[in-house]
Design an enzyme around this catalytic site. Structure first.
Site, PDB file in Angstrom:
ATOM      1  N   LYS A   1     -10.178  41.973  29.308  1.00  0.00           N
ATOM      2  CA  LYS A   1      -9.084  42.756  30.307  1.00  0.00           C
ATOM      3  C   LYS A   1      -8.854  42.034  31.334  1.00  0.00           C
ATOM      4  CE  LYS A   1     -10.872  46.814  27.853  1.00  0.00           C
ATOM      5  NZ  LYS A   1     -12.059  47.792  28.111  1.00  0.00           N
TER       6      LYS A   1
ATOM      7  N   HIS B   1     -22.997  46.878  17.009  1.00  0.00           N
ATOM      8  CA  HIS B   1     -22.752  46.538  18.515  1.00  0.00           C
ATOM      9  C   HIS B   1     -23.703  46.089  19.502  1.00  0.00           C
ATOM     10  CE1 HIS B   1     -18.295  48.302  17.882  1.00  0.00           C
ATOM     11  NE2 HIS B   1     -19.081  48.907  16.967  1.00  0.00           N
TER      12      HIS B   1
ATOM     13  N   LYS C   1     -27.270  44.211  31.748  1.00  0.00           N
ATOM     14  CA  LYS C   1     -25.924  43.579  32.310  1.00  0.00           C
ATOM     15  C   LYS C   1     -26.049  43.214  33.736  1.00  0.00           C
ATOM     16  CE  LYS C   1     -23.301  47.054  29.543  1.00  0.00           C
ATOM     17  NZ  LYS C   1     -22.234  46.391  29.030  1.00  0.00           N
TER      18      LYS C   1
ATOM     19  N   THR D   1     -15.677  43.735  26.544  1.00  0.00           N
ATOM     20  CA  THR D   1     -14.289  43.792  26.288  1.00  0.00           C
ATOM     21  C   THR D   1     -13.898  43.812  27.772  1.00  0.00           C
ATOM     22  OG1 THR D   1     -14.798  46.254  25.765  1.00  0.00           O
ATOM     23  CG2 THR D   1     -14.243  44.819  24.033  1.00  0.00           C
TER      24      THR D   1
ATOM     25  N   LYS E   1     -18.727  48.462  34.311  1.00  0.00           N
ATOM     26  CA  LYS E   1     -19.252  48.510  32.894  1.00  0.00           C
ATOM     27  C   LYS E   1     -20.241  49.485  33.025  1.00  0.00           C
ATOM     28  CE  LYS E   1     -20.123  44.054  33.216  1.00  0.00           C
ATOM     29  NZ  LYS E   1     -19.535  43.483  31.909  1.00  0.00           N
ATOM     30  N   ARG E   2     -20.826  49.990  31.799  1.00  0.00           N
ATOM     31  CA  ARG E   2     -21.856  50.872  31.823  1.00  0.00           C
ATOM     32  C   ARG E   2     -23.112  50.262  32.518  1.00  0.00           C
ATOM     33  NH1 ARG E   2     -24.331  50.940  26.471  1.00  0.00           N
ATOM     34  NH2 ARG E   2     -23.334  49.043  26.058  1.00  0.00           N
TER      35      ARG E   2
END
Ligand code: 26Q
Length: 745
Positions: free
Chosen positions: A592, A295, A486, A588, A480-481
C-alpha cells in the site's frame, strides 16, 4: 442519468444529521447494487475466512457504482460535505493482513468479473476499539452497527441449523454486495437462538486462555464452516440431484489459513451421513474441492485441537478427523515413510489434531503468500509433505486493491497518473507501468501531491490525537498488528538512539522527521502491550523536549484501522517493514505504501523481497540480517549481551527500559521486555527476534534515508518510481493467478 443520482437529487437534506443521511443515501445505493447482484455461474469459487476487514463501505461502493464524484457534487449543492460520513465507523470484522487480504480479493474478483463468494461470521463486535490512556492500550467494544448496517441484507429465508452435541444455533445469513463488473456477495452468518448460541457470533477472537474460550473458538470455526458447506451441498443437490462426483467440478473452496479447515470434515460428514456417500469417495471429493493458503510459520499461530475438546461438542467431526488421520498414516507407512517423517506430517499426534497438516494432506493446492514465504514452506514447515506432494505447492504473492488503496485513498496521485498516461490504468487488470519513463519530469508534481497528502494526514492526527506535526516533516510510518516479530520495539530503540544523538548535536544535518505508529495488541499479549507503552513514553519524552522537537516527533495513533490506513499510506514518505527475516509471510501494508509513493525501509522478508525486485534496491532501503544469516546465527548461538557490551548507544537505548528513564506505571512490562532481550522469556532464547542484532544497521539506514531526502528531486523520483512499478502488487494480478492456477474459474 442513473436511478441513484436522480433519487439523490430529490433527497431532502434539511434538518437531517449525518447518520440519517448516511443511512438514506446508503439505502439508495444499496437498491442499485441489489438489483445488480449477479447470478452464480455453474462453477464458483468460495473464500472461507474468519476475518473480512472490509473497512468503510460508503465511499468505496459509490466509487464502484461510478457515482462518487457526482454524489459529492450533488451533496455539495445541497450544502452537505461528503466527508461528514467519515464519522461513521468501519466494519472492523478482522484484525490485520489476513482479513484485509480477504477483502481485497473479493474486491478484485468482482472487478474482474469472476465468481468468488466470501463466507464468514457476522460478529456482533468486531476487533476492539483502541484508546490510548496514559500511554497504555485500553480496549473498548466495537459496536460497529451503532449507526445501522445499511450494506447488508438479512436472508431469513436461508437460515440453517448448526448442531453441536450440547445445543443448536441458527446461522442467519447477511449478504454484503461486492460491487464490480460482477456483483458478488460476502455472506456473513449471525448466530441466533439461545443466549448460549448467540455467543458464537458475539466476538472476533474471544479470549482462548480457558477451556471455555477454546470451545467457543472451535464453535465459531465450525459454525460458519458448516453453514457454508450446508449451503453448497444444498445448492448442488437442487441443481444436479444427489450425485456428488461432479461436486468438485462446480465448487472450489479456498481455506484462508487453518481457521476454516474444519469445513473439510463437515463436508465429509454431510456426504457420508446425509447422502450415503462412502468415506473413501467423500475423501476423494473433498481432496478435489479444497485449497489451503498458509499465512504464517509462527508455531503459536498454527492451530491444533485436542481430540477431547472436539469430541465434547462435535463427536462426528472428531471421528472424521481420526479416520482421515488413520488413512493418511497408513498411506505413508505403505510407501515406506519413517516414523519421524510420519510424525512431522501427522494429522493426529499426542491426542491433538493439526489443522495445518490436515489441510496439506487434503488440499489440491497449498500456497504461500510471497515467494520467500513459499520457499520457506517448502524448505522447513512442510518440507516432508513437499517431498511427498510437490505438485500441490504454489506461490501466490499477495496483492492489494488499487481501487481502495490508490484511487480512493489518493485521488490526487491518481489524477497525476491520469494526466501522465491517461485513465486506462484504472481498469481492472490494467497497469500503470507507463508512468515509469515520466517520473523524472513529474517529480515536482508528485512532491506537491505528497505534501498535500501529508497536510491532510497531519490535520487528521492533530484532530484525533492532539499531536501537532509541523509542515514538511519527513514521515516514517510503521502501522500493522503489534507483534514482537514485526519489531516495533526495534524502531522504538532506533528513535531513542537518534534522540540521544540529536541531544548531543551529533547529527548536524538531520532533517525534521516524524515517526507514526499505529497498532493494536491482542488483549492478552502483555509484551506487545509493554511495547505500546514504551513507544508512548518515548513520544512524550521527544515531543516534550523543546531542544529536539523541532527535528523529531513521535506519534502513536489510536485505533488504527482501514480508514486510518488510507490516510497514513497516502501521506507517508518511508514505509517501515522491519520484521525478522523469515517471519513476515508477505505483508500487504508494504504494498500500500509502495503504491502511494513511499520508499520501503525494510528487511529482506516477505514481499519486501519482491518489492525491491520490481522497484530496484536503489529506490528502497534494505538492511539487516537475511534469512540465511538468521539461520546461521541460531546455529552458532547468538548473544545479544555481547552486542550491548560493545555498543554504548544500544546499551543506553535498551537500558532505558529499566534504568528509570521511563515508567511503565508499575506493570512490570518494561522489565519483562528487557529480560526477553537479555535473558530470554517464554522458552525463547534472549532476543529471539534479533532486535539488537539488526539495530545498528537499522539506525544507519534511517539516517541514510534522512540524508537522502535532502535531495528533494532524487528522493521524489525514488518514491514515484515505486508507484510506477507497483502494478505487480495489485490484487487483480493475484486473483487472476488464483483463478488460473487454482480455481479454474
Ligand atoms: C491462531 C490460533 C489461535 C488464535 C488465533 C490465531 C490467529 C489469528 C489470526 C492466527 C493468525 C491470525 C492472523 C494472521 C495474519 O493476519 N497474517 C498475515 O497475513 C497476511 C496476508 O497473507 C500477510 O501479508 C502477513 O504477512 C501475515 O502476518
Amino acid at each position: 442519468m442513473n436511478g441513484f443520482l436522480e433519487e439523490l437529487e430529490r433527497l431532502e437534506v434539511a434538518g437531517k444529521d449525518a447518520v440519517t443521511l448516511y443511512n438514506e443515501i446508503s439505502a439508495l445505493a444499496m437498491r442499485e447494487a441489489e438489483g445488480k447482484i449477479s447470478r452464480r455461474p455453474e462453477r464458483t469459487a468460495y473464500y472461507l475466512s474468519v476475518e473480512f476487514l472490509i473497512g468503510r463501505s460508503f465511499y468505496n461502493n459509490l466509487m464502484e457504482l461510478g457515482v462518487l464524484g457526482e454524489t459529492a457534487r450533488i451533496l455539495a449543492n445541497k450544502g452537505v460535505d461528503i466527508n461528514v460520513f467519515e464519522e461513521i465507523e468501519d466494519a472492523a470484522l478482522g484484525n490485520g493482513g489476513l482479513g484485509r487480504l480477504a477483502a481485497c480479493f473479493l474486491d478484485s474478483a468482482a472487478a474482474l468479473g469472476l465468481p468468488l463468494y466470501g463466507y464468514g461470521i457476522r460478529y456482533r463486535y468486531g476487533l476492539f476499539k483502541q484508546e490510548i490512556k496514559d500511554g497504555f492500550q485500553v480496549e473498548l467494544p466495537d459496536d460497529w452497527q451503532k449507526y445501522g448496517d445499511p450494506w447488508s441484507i438479512r436472508r431469513d429465508g436461508e437460515k440453517r441449523e448448526i448442531v453441536f452435541a450440547d445445543y443448536t444455533a441458527t446461522a442467519v445469513p447477511y449478504d454484503i454486495p461486492i460491487i464490480g463488473k460482477r456483483v458478488n456477495t460476502l455472506r456473513l452468518f449471525q448466530a441466533e437462538g439461545s443466549a448460549e448460541a448467540e455467543k458464537i457470533s458475539e466476538y472476533l477472537y474471544p479470549a482462548d486462555d480457558t477451556e471455555e474460550g477454546k470451545l467457543l473458538r472451535l464453535r465459531q470455526e465450525y459454525f460458519f464452516s458448516a453453514a457454508a458447506m450446508g449451503e453448497l451441498v444444498e445448492r448442488h443437490v437442487k441443481r444436479y440431484g444427489r450425485t456428488f462426483e461432479n461436486f468438485p467440478k462446480y465448487n472450489t473452496v479456498q481455506l484462508n489459513d487453518t481457521h476454516p479447515v474444519i469445513a473439510i470434515a463437515e463436508l465429509i460428514r454431510l456426504l457420508t451421513k446425509e447422502y450415503n456417500v462412502t468415506f473413501p469417495k467423500a475423501v476423494q471429493i473433498v481432496k478435489q474441492t479444497f485449497n489451503y493458503t498458509n499465512h504464517t510459520i509462527l508455531p503459536e499461530a498454527l492451530e491444533c485441537w485436542r481430540e477431547e475438546l472436539v469430541r465434547k461438542i462435535l463427536p462426528d467431526i472428531a471421528d472424521i478427523f481420526l479416520k482421515i488421520a488413520v488413512m493418511q498414516e497408513n498411506e505413508l507407512k505403505t510407501i515406506g515413510y519413517s516414523a519421524e517423517e510420519i510424525d512431522e506430517m501427522a494429522i493426529y499426534r499426542n491426542e491433538v489434531f493439526s489443522m495445518a497438516n490436515l489441510a496439506v494432506y487434503i488440499a489440491t493446492a497449498v500456497n504461500g503468500v510471497a515467494a520467500l514465504h513459499t520457499d520457506i514452506l517448502k524448505r522447513s514447515l512442510f518440507r516432508t509433505a513437499y517431498r511427498k506432494f510437490p505438485q500441490k505447492f504454489q506461490n501466490k504473492t499477495n496483492g492489494i486493491t488499487k481501487r481502495r488503496w490508490l484511487m480512493l485513498a489518493n485521488p490526487e496521485l491518481s489524477a497525476l497518473i491520469d494526466g501522465a498516461i491517461g485513465t486506462g490504468w484504472r481498469e481492472a487488470r490494467a497497469d500503470h507501468g507507463k508512468l515509469l519513463p515520466r517520473v523524472k519530469e513529474l517529480w515536482e508534481a508528485f512532491y506537491e501531491v505528497k505534501e498535500e497528502k501529508k497536510k491532510q494526514l497531519f490535520a487528521y492526527i492533530a484532530e484525533k490525537e492532539g499531536v501537532v506535526i509541523p509542515e514538511h516533516f519527513l514521515v516514517f510510518a510503521q502501522v500493522k498488528r503489534l507483534h514482537e516479530y514485526k519489531r516495533q520495539l526495534m524502531t522504538a530503540f532506533a528513535i531513542l538512539e537518534i534522540y540521544y544523538l540529536l541531544k548531543e548535536n551529533k547529527l548536524p544535518d538531520f532533517r525534521p522527521s516524524v515517526f507514526v505508529f499505529g497498532a493494536k495488541s491482542a488483549p492478552a499479549y502483555l509484551r506487545a502491550k509493554g511495547i505500546i507503552k514504551f513507544i508512548n513514553e518515548i513520544a512524550d519524552l521527544v515531543n516534550g523536549d523543546e531542544a529536539v522537537n523541532g527535528l523529531l516527533r513521535v506519534v502513536f495513533v489510536q485505533n488504527y484501522n482501514v480508514s486510518y490506513a488510507e490516510k497514513i499510506v497516502a501521506g507517508s514518505d518511508v514505509s517501515l517493514q522491519v520484521s525478522t527475516a523469515g517471519l513476515e509471510a508477505s505483508g500487504t501494508g508494504n504494498m500500500k505504501f509502495m503504491m502511494n509513493g513511499a520508499v520501503t525501509c525494510g528487511t529482506m522478508d516477505g514481499a519486501n523481497v519482491e518489492i525491491v525486485e520490481h522497484a530496484g534496491e536503489e529506490n528502497n532501503y534494505i538492511f539487516g540480517a537475511r534469512v540465511e544469516d538468521v539461520e546461521a546465527l541460531k546455529e552458532s548461538g547468538y548473544d545479544p549481551n555481547a552486542l550491548l557490551e560493545e555498543n554504548p548507544l544500544h546499551r543506553r537505548a535498551v537500558s532505558a527500559l529499566v534504568d528509570g528513564t521511563f515508567s511503565d506505571g508499575g506493570t512490570g512490562y518494561f522489565k519483562e521486555l528487557y529480560d526477553s532481550l537479555t535473558v530470554g522469556a517464554s522458552w525463547h532464547k534472549p532476543d529471539h527476534y534479533f532486535v539488537i542484532y539488526d539495530l545498528k544497521d537499522y539506525v544507519d539506514t534511517l539516517l541514510r534515508i534522512n540524508r537522502d531526502s535532502a535531495d528533494k528531486a532524487s528522493f521524489a523520483i525514488k518514491q514515484l518510481t515505486n508507484t510506477a512499478l507497483s502494478s505487480y502488487f495489485s490484487s487483480d494480478r493475484t486473483i487472476l493467478e488464483y483463478a488460473r492456477d487454482i480455481w479454474e474459474i
